[in-house]
Design a protein around this motif. Structure first.
Motif, mmCIF file in Angstrom:
data_model
loop_
_atom_site.group_PDB
_atom_site.id
_atom_site.type_symbol
_atom_site.label_atom_id
_atom_site.label_comp_id
_atom_site.label_asym_id
_atom_site.label_seq_id
_atom_site.Cartn_x
_atom_site.Cartn_y
_atom_site.Cartn_z
ATOM 1 N N GLN A 153 0.793 -1.145 0.097
ATOM 2 C CA GLN A 153 0.050 -0.090 0.163
ATOM 3 C C GLN A 153 0.974 1.336 -0.052
ATOM 4 O O GLN A 153 0.470 2.200 -0.616
ATOM 5 C CB GLN A 153 -1.033 -0.152 1.294
ATOM 6 N N PHE A 154 2.041 1.445 0.808
ATOM 7 C CA PHE A 154 2.904 2.363 0.775
ATOM 8 C C PHE A 154 3.367 2.727 -0.444
ATOM 9 O O PHE A 154 3.340 3.877 -1.007
ATOM 10 C CB PHE A 154 3.887 2.333 1.796
ATOM 11 N N ILE A 155 3.679 1.700 -1.252
ATOM 12 C CA ILE A 155 4.325 1.830 -2.545
ATOM 13 C C ILE A 155 3.551 2.180 -3.545
ATOM 14 O O ILE A 155 3.797 3.225 -4.401
ATOM 15 C CB ILE A 155 5.000 0.301 -2.960
ATOM 16 N N ASP A 156 2.154 1.763 -3.356
ATOM 17 C CA ASP A 156 1.045 2.171 -4.431
ATOM 18 C C ASP A 156 1.035 3.507 -3.923
ATOM 19 O O ASP A 156 0.703 4.539 -5.034
ATOM 20 C CB ASP A 156 -0.340 1.304 -4.099
ATOM 21 N N GLU A 157 0.803 4.159 -2.776
ATOM 22 C CA GLU A 157 0.592 5.572 -2.971
ATOM 23 C C GLU A 157 1.765 6.395 -3.073
ATOM 24 O O GLU A 157 1.551 7.567 -3.480
ATOM 25 C CB GLU A 157 0.376 5.572 -1.192
#
Length: 510
Positions: A356-360
């Motif tokens: 999720q952090f990478i996607d954001e």
């Protein structure tokens, strides 16, 4: 054209070397039985060589490969000096040595046996021995080239494998001295690396606010907060999943320990364990297959019913005790405020939150790159007029500032998506991955070592071929020298038989 009689003396006699023996027999210079005579002479020479005087020239002659007629003549000349004391008044020698060698010379001269033997030696040297030595020398030279080429190939391949090994180690971020231990050490240092990355997210606050302002302006209504996880990490750092999920700091963190797999043994032996039969409790039954009493295996199967068993099945009734099944809510066994299991992992350690952090981050990067393109297109009147009513946070931005924010976002994303870090995440998720990686890298080193050993073997064979060539070349030189001497002796002998006419042995290419 007829040659005048006075010029016949100067006409050369040309003889094909391959037909020299036939030529001598046809012209009655030698007998057809020369071979049997030559064999008898060889036996006499072998017997006479057992009793020779100490003389340096005789030693040199006897050290040669083959004694022929002219060598025997020279031995007789030497014996005339060494055996002079045995000479009587009639000019005869009483020495058995002199008698043996004079008889050998006499047998050689009978029916010109020596000439046939010399011709046979010359033909054999030209037709077989010299070509054989030259072929062996060419084979040694070719072997040296082949071994040198294969040695170079092995060295290049070994260097390539070692280069690939160190390149892979560089990707993993290790030196390569002890792959397994270095990888495990990197995994232990992973939390500190992720904390540094999480601290780097604090520099994205301006970019996040710019994104938030743009979304609210475009949507014309308050919207939910964009990139919440990146915002959380930027504000609080790389916290635990428990703090992200509950919003509260845990009172105690119980991190799962990394299950380090023991290093596999290097030998291929298989441990089948110990199958020790424990004596049974009864001890009075006979063991199967004639075993000792008390060693039979209890399989837990009873063929005859026990007295306590009944023939009916008790399905229970209304009078039986009520069985209650209680369903425990997930997580209730964990005390409040304690982070354990996946909640004890940090946000960048946990697979779901890290994704999720990478996607954001990618979402933020895409926004900044698109915004930078729009700001650099000054000719787009619609875009300029569209942002006239935008809040100051949007209008006050310059393309240089947005470019700097975009560079910071991409740098943080690049650090988190680095190949070395990805391998560490895989190791963290599967400790056995360490064994696969270390074994694969060790396999490359073993292949490189095998290739180096093979190259060393090729180099050794090349040196052996060079040494063999160094042995054969002097032999060839001596054989060529003796062949030329034989050719000269035969030509001179035949020339004497024809009144000094020149004789040429044709087909001799030395």
């Amino acid at each position: 054209m007829q040659v005048p009689p006075q010029d016949i003396q100067n006409v050369p006699i040309d003889i094909q070397t391959g037909k020299l023996l036939d030529w001598l027999v046809d012209r009655r210079h030698c007998s057809l039985r020369w071979q049997s005579r030559a064999q008898d002479i060889r036996r006499r020479i072998d017997a006479a060589m057992g009793d020779m005087p100490e003389h340096p020239e005789i030693k040199q002659l006897l050290a040669g490969a083959y004694l022929h007629y002219f060598h025997c003549l020279r031995i007789v000349e030497i014996l005339k000096g060494t055996e002079a004391s045995s000479k009587n008044l009639f000019g005869h020698y009483s020495s058995q040595r002199m008698k043996d060698w004079q008889e050998i010379v006499s047998l050689y001269e009978k029916e010109n046996t020596y000439l046939a033997e010399l011709a046979s030696l010359l033909v054999r040297s030209i037709s077989y021995e010299i070509p054989s030595l030259r072929k062996r020398i060419r084979g040694c030279q070719q072997a040296q080239r082949d071994f040198a080429r294969r040695e170079e190939e092995c060295q290049l391949r070994a260097a390539e494998l070692r280069e690939r090994f160190f390149a892979s180690c560089k990707q993993y971020g290790i030196a390569g001295d002890n792959v397994r231990q270095e990888l495990l050490a990197l995994v232990k240092d992973l939390p500190s690396l992720l904390s540094e990355i999480g601290a780097g997210a604090s520099a994205l606050g301006e970019a996040i606010e710019l994104y938030q302002a743009c979304v609210e302006f475009v949507c014309e209504s308050p919207s939910e907060r964009v990139v919440p996880l990146v915002r959380h990490v930027g504000a609080r750092g790389n916290t635990t999943v428990y703090e992200w999920r509950t919003g509260l700091q845990p009172l105690r963190v119980e991190r799962p320990e990394l299950q380090e797999q023991p290093e596999q043994p290097k030998d291929d032996a298989i441990d089948w364990g110990d199958f020790t039969l424990e004596p049974s409790a009864g001890g009075d039954g006979a063991a199967a297959d004639g075993g000792a009493p008390g060693e039979e295996i209890d399989w837990g199967i009873t063929l005859e019913p026990s007295p306590q068993q009944e023939d009916t099945i008790d399905w229970g009734d209304g009078e039986s005790e009520e069985v209650q099944i209680t369903v425990l809510e997930a997580g209730t066994e964990v005390p409040e405020g304690v982070a354990c299991g996946s909640d004890a992992l940090t946000l960048l350690e946990h697979t779901e939150t890290r994704s999720q952090f990478i996607d954001e981050l990618m979402e933020l990067e895409l926004f900044l790159s698109q915004r930078l393109v729009e700001m650099e297109e000054e000719a787009d009147v619609v875009a300029v007029s569209q942002f006239q009513l935008a809040p100051p946070a949007l209008q006050g931005q310059t393309s240089a500032r947005v470019g700097a924010l975009l560079a910071s976002t991409r740098a943080l994303l690049g650090r988190l998506c680095a190949r070395s870090l990805q391998h560490l995440f895989i190791i963290l998720a599967s400790p056995r991955y360490v064994e696969r990686v270390s074994e694969g890298l060790r396999q490359r080193l073993r292949q490189a070592e095998l290739l180096l050993a093979k190259g060393a073997a090729m180099g050794q064979k090349r040196h052996e071929a060079l040494a063999e060539q160094g042995t054969l070349e002097p032999q060839l030189d001596r054989l060529l020298e003796k062949t030329k001497e034989l050719q000269k002796l035969i030509e001179e002998d035949i020339s004497k038989r024809y009144g000094g006419r020149p004789v040429n042995l044709m087909g001799v290419s030395l």
